[in-house]
Design an enzyme around this catalytic site. Structure first.
Site, PDB file in Angstrom:
ATOM      1  N   HIS A  18     -20.170  34.125 -83.137  1.00  0.00           N
ATOM      2  CA  HIS A  18     -21.096  35.107 -82.577  1.00  0.00           C
ATOM      3  C   HIS A  18     -22.456  35.083 -83.265  1.00  0.00           C
ATOM      4  CE1 HIS A  18     -17.289  37.234 -81.005  1.00  0.00           C
ATOM      5  NE2 HIS A  18     -17.846  36.518 -80.036  1.00  0.00           N
ATOM      6  N   SER A 101     -17.223  38.156 -77.036  1.00  0.00           N
ATOM      7  CA  SER A 101     -18.421  37.426 -76.601  1.00  0.00           C
ATOM      8  C   SER A 101     -19.115  38.077 -75.415  1.00  0.00           C
ATOM      9  CB  SER A 101     -18.064  35.972 -76.268  1.00  0.00           C
ATOM     10  OG  SER A 101     -17.600  35.295 -77.415  1.00  0.00           O
ATOM     11  N   GLU A 119     -11.857  35.864 -66.741  1.00  0.00           N
ATOM     12  CA  GLU A 119     -10.647  36.043 -67.534  1.00  0.00           C
ATOM     13  C   GLU A 119      -9.445  35.976 -66.600  1.00  0.00           C
ATOM     14  OE1 GLU A 119      -7.782  36.122 -69.820  1.00  0.00           O
ATOM     15  OE2 GLU A 119      -9.770  36.067 -70.766  1.00  0.00           O
ATOM     16  N   ASP A 143      -9.097  30.327 -62.657  1.00  0.00           N
ATOM     17  CA  ASP A 143      -8.872  29.271 -63.634  1.00  0.00           C
ATOM     18  C   ASP A 143     -10.198  28.938 -64.308  1.00  0.00           C
ATOM     19  OD1 ASP A 143      -7.128  26.822 -64.615  1.00  0.00           O
ATOM     20  OD2 ASP A 143      -9.066  26.009 -63.963  1.00  0.00           O
ATOM     21  N   ALA A 144     -10.200  28.915 -65.633  1.00  0.00           N
ATOM     22  CA  ALA A 144     -11.444  28.781 -66.385  1.00  0.00           C
ATOM     23  C   ALA A 144     -12.167  27.474 -66.082  1.00  0.00           C
ATOM     24  CB  ALA A 144     -11.161  28.895 -67.875  1.00  0.00           C
ATOM     25  N   ASP A 164     -14.206  29.329 -74.598  1.00  0.00           N
ATOM     26  CA  ASP A 164     -13.518  29.856 -75.782  1.00  0.00           C
ATOM     27  C   ASP A 164     -12.035  30.038 -75.462  1.00  0.00           C
ATOM     28  OD1 ASP A 164     -12.787  31.124 -78.098  1.00  0.00           O
ATOM     29  OD2 ASP A 164     -14.014  32.902 -77.803  1.00  0.00           O
TER      30      ASP A 164
END
EC number: 2.1.1.266
Length: 280
Positions: A18, A101, A119, A143-144, A164
């Site tokens: 961060h 984040s 998410e 899905d990311a 992440d």
């Protein structure tokens, strides 16, 4: 590796991630052009450091609590961002809540900027929507890696993708390599930030070799090793891959890295943090 973030919020990896994310966005925002900020694995958005899960590991004591006790002025922006989600923070008590984040990114939005969060975990996605209710963020539950490719290039042209993942799946690193390669073909000048944990050096070296073979010209690697010698089978630190970092960020990086190393070094260890360019 199972990395449910509520157990690890505010740990040393979060402090490094961060603090560098804030510095990166400040450098990008030296230009007036709009930015689209995309977080592919956004998590819950906000974490209770006095909750049962965070207390079970106590990792925040070696992370955010050290950063608040250290008081190095180079970590001032990071501390201010954490303090912003807490009603009151004193040096003795430290923060009760820790921003994920998405909260850090939301704090840095200018009127012309956009924030897209994703998410996949249903419970975490619900918590994320609650945490971001007062912001203009768009929240997805997809899905990311599919979302990463679908969202680039953004309409603004300029932007940052933050990746992440929890590294729970055995193919996580392979999916990152494949998706990064495809995303770079679509958006060669885009900025990407990929977080990863550090355990065994040989496994990590092999992954870096695979990423190096992508031939991406501006590929920065920041690694933070907590201990002076590797501790077998446990978490040894974390790092970031940063694609296309701006010049202002890389120039200001050395003193910030040293401030982070000094604040986070475990008792009896100096630790190591460094940045290097990945080259073929």
């Amino acid at each position: 590796m199972n990395y449910r973030h509520s157990f690890h919020a505010g740990n040393s990896a979060d402090v490094v991630k961060h603090a560098l994310l804030i510095a990166l966005l400040r450098a990008l925002q030296q230009k007036e052009g709009a930015l689209t900020l995309i977080d592919t694995h956004a998590g819950c958005g906000l974490y209770d450091l006095q909750g049962e899960q965070a207390q079970r590991t106590g990792e925040a004591m070696q992370g955010v609590m050290r950063a608040f006790a250290d008081q190095n002025p180079l970590l001032g922006d990071y501390r201010a961002a954490v303090q912003a989600v807490n009603d009151a923070v004193t040096i003795g008590e430290g923060p009760r809540l820790y921003p994920g984040s998405p909260k850090f990114l939301a704090q840095m939005l200018r009127p012309q900027d956009f924030l897209i969060l994703n998410e996949k975990h249903p419970e975490d996605a619900y918590a994320l929507r609650c945490a971001m209710r007062a912001t203009s963020a768009a929240v997805h539950e997809r899905d990311a890696y599919e979302l990463w490719l679908a969202m680039v290039p953004p309409r603004t042209g300029r932007g940052v993708v933050v990746v992440d993942p929890p590294y729970e799946q055995t193919d996580e690193r392979a999916r990152i390599v494949a998706t990064l390669a495809a995303a770079h073909r679509k958006w060669a000048h885009g900025v990407s930030v990929i977080w990863y944990p550090l355990k065994e050096r040989p496994t990590h070296a092999q992954w870096k070799h695979q990423l190096r073979k992508l031939g991406i010209p501006k590929f920065l690697n920041v690694e933070h090793w907590l201990y002076d010698t590797d501790q077998p089978g446990i978490y040894n630190g974390a790092g970031l891959f940063i694609i296309n970092p701006p010049y202002a960020f890389t120039q200001a990086l050395p003193p910030l890295l040293e401030a982070l190393r000094g604040a986070l070094a475990p008792a009896g260890h100096r630790g190591e943090i460094f940045a290097e360019w990945l080259r073929e």
